[in-house]
Design a protein around this motif. Structure first.
Motif, PDB file in Angstrom:
ATOM      1  N   ASP A  60       0.845  -1.193   0.000  1.00  0.00           N
ATOM      2  CA  ASP A  60       0.000   0.000   0.000  1.00  0.00           C
ATOM      3  C   ASP A  60       0.882   1.244   0.000  1.00  0.00           C
ATOM      4  OD1 ASP A  60      -2.265  -1.551   0.108  1.00  0.00           O
ATOM      5  OD2 ASP A  60      -2.386  -1.497   2.292  1.00  0.00           O
ATOM      6  N   ASP A  61       0.280   2.352  -0.412  1.00  0.00           N
ATOM      7  CA  ASP A  61       0.989   3.624  -0.333  1.00  0.00           C
ATOM      8  C   ASP A  61       1.274   3.950   1.126  1.00  0.00           C
ATOM      9  OD1 ASP A  61       0.570   3.772  -3.031  1.00  0.00           O
ATOM     10  OD2 ASP A  61      -1.084   5.205  -2.893  1.00  0.00           O
ATOM     11  N   ILE A  63       1.216   6.674   3.680  1.00  0.00           N
ATOM     12  CA  ILE A  63       0.549   7.976   3.798  1.00  0.00           C
ATOM     13  C   ILE A  63       1.187   8.731   4.950  1.00  0.00           C
ATOM     14  CG2 ILE A  63      -1.620   9.167   4.214  1.00  0.00           C
ATOM     15  CD1 ILE A  63      -3.005   6.735   2.961  1.00  0.00           C
ATOM     16  N   THR A  92      11.761   1.101   0.783  1.00  0.00           N
ATOM     17  CA  THR A  92      12.292   1.024  -0.582  1.00  0.00           C
ATOM     18  C   THR A  92      13.229  -0.166  -0.751  1.00  0.00           C
ATOM     19  OG1 THR A  92      14.036   2.586  -0.019  1.00  0.00           O
ATOM     20  CG2 THR A  92      12.076   3.476  -1.099  1.00  0.00           C
ATOM     21  N   GLN A  98       8.017   1.490  -4.168  1.00  0.00           N
ATOM     22  CA  GLN A  98       7.144   1.995  -3.098  1.00  0.00           C
ATOM     23  C   GLN A  98       6.685   3.420  -3.414  1.00  0.00           C
ATOM     24  OE1 GLN A  98       6.107   0.426  -0.011  1.00  0.00           O
ATOM     25  NE2 GLN A  98       4.753   2.157  -0.218  1.00  0.00           N
ATOM     26  N   SER A  99       5.412   3.691  -3.141  1.00  0.00           N
ATOM     27  CA  SER A  99       4.891   5.038  -3.372  1.00  0.00           C
ATOM     28  C   SER A  99       4.487   5.676  -2.037  1.00  0.00           C
ATOM     29  CB  SER A  99       3.701   4.992  -4.327  1.00  0.00           C
ATOM     30  OG  SER A  99       2.686   4.177  -3.802  1.00  0.00           O
ATOM     31  N   VAL A 100       4.542   7.005  -2.026  1.00  0.00           N
ATOM     32  CA  VAL A 100       4.259   7.778  -0.822  1.00  0.00           C
ATOM     33  C   VAL A 100       3.227   8.845  -1.160  1.00  0.00           C
ATOM     34  CG1 VAL A 100       5.249   9.385   0.868  1.00  0.00           C
ATOM     35  CG2 VAL A 100       6.548   7.388   0.154  1.00  0.00           C
ATOM     36  N   VAL A 101       2.268   9.030  -0.266  1.00  0.00           N
ATOM     37  CA  VAL A 101       1.278  10.106  -0.386  1.00  0.00           C
ATOM     38  C   VAL A 101       1.493  11.047   0.784  1.00  0.00           C
ATOM     39  CG1 VAL A 101      -1.165  10.705  -0.424  1.00  0.00           C
ATOM     40  CG2 VAL A 101      -0.385   8.596  -1.523  1.00  0.00           C
ATOM     41  N   CYS A 120      12.179  11.864   0.649  1.00  0.00           N
ATOM     42  CA  CYS A 120      11.770  10.929  -0.408  1.00  0.00           C
ATOM     43  C   CYS A 120      12.793  10.918  -1.544  1.00  0.00           C
ATOM     44  CB  CYS A 120      10.392  11.298  -0.949  1.00  0.00           C
ATOM     45  SG  CYS A 120       9.055  10.998   0.222  1.00  0.00           S
ATOM     46  N   SER A 127       7.771   7.627  -6.748  1.00  0.00           N
ATOM     47  CA  SER A 127       6.327   7.852  -6.840  1.00  0.00           C
ATOM     48  C   SER A 127       5.848   8.589  -5.589  1.00  0.00           C
ATOM     49  CB  SER A 127       5.610   6.512  -6.972  1.00  0.00           C
ATOM     50  OG  SER A 127       4.222   6.697  -6.992  1.00  0.00           O
ATOM     51  N   VAL A 128       5.785   9.907  -5.697  1.00  0.00           N
ATOM     52  CA  VAL A 128       5.348  10.741  -4.575  1.00  0.00           C
ATOM     53  C   VAL A 128       4.123  11.531  -5.031  1.00  0.00           C
ATOM     54  CG1 VAL A 128       5.970  12.594  -2.989  1.00  0.00           C
ATOM     55  CG2 VAL A 128       7.694  10.953  -3.708  1.00  0.00           C
ATOM     56  N   SER A 129       3.068  11.517  -4.219  1.00  0.00           N
ATOM     57  CA  SER A 129       1.848  12.261  -4.537  1.00  0.00           C
ATOM     58  C   SER A 129       1.540  13.225  -3.404  1.00  0.00           C
ATOM     59  CB  SER A 129       0.661  11.306  -4.701  1.00  0.00           C
ATOM     60  OG  SER A 129       0.914  10.364  -5.706  1.00  0.00           O
TER      61      SER A 129
END
Length: 138
Positions: A60-61, A63, A92, A98-101, A120, A127-129
């Motif tokens: 999962d992201d 958060i 990572t 791996q993605s981060v929000v 990050c 992948s950063v949002s």
């Protein structure tokens, strides 16, 4: 009621293209059903399992919540910048994609969000949002 024109010939409807398409569809479905029959003709007993899971689950992201005063929390646990960096580095290493929000408070200083973006970048998270919501104009 037919229109009276100067010619004796009445209009015709050419059904040849429609018949061609119907035949192509029939052939397509006949070939498709042939493949499924060929697959079932072999006597193979498939193994059974009680709980089938995919071989690898996508994580999962992560958060990251940033409060107005700069306090950072992940899953309800407060973290400082060093703890966040070690957590992201471990994530990572386990999964390079791996993605981060990042959910930053809109009234807080933007520097708090930039600190997390810097971390990050350091741990090579691609992948950063930045989370946001639509403005209520009503």
């Amino acid at each position: 009621m037919p229109l009276k024109t100067g010619t004796v010939e009445e209009p015709k409807l050419d059904l040849t293209p429609m018949i061609d398409i119907v035949f192509l569809l029939i052939i397509f479905f006949m070939v498709g059903t042939q493949f499924t029959e060929m697959e079932r003709q072999y006597d193979i007993k498939l193994p059974t399992v009680t709980d089938a899971k995919p071989l690898t689950n996508l994580p999962d992201d992560i958060i990251v919540n940033v409060q107005q005063d700069g306090e950072i929390s992940i899953n309800g646990e407060k973290k400082d910048l060093m703890e966040l960096e070690s957590l992201l580095k471990t994530a990572t290493q386990n999964y390079p994609g791996q993605s981060v929000v990042i959910r930053g408070d809109s009234t807080g200083p933007y520097q708090n969000v930039m600190n997390i973006l810097e971390i990050c970048h350091r741990v090579k998270i691609r992948s950063v949002s930045l989370a946001n919501r639509l403005r209520d104009d009503s």
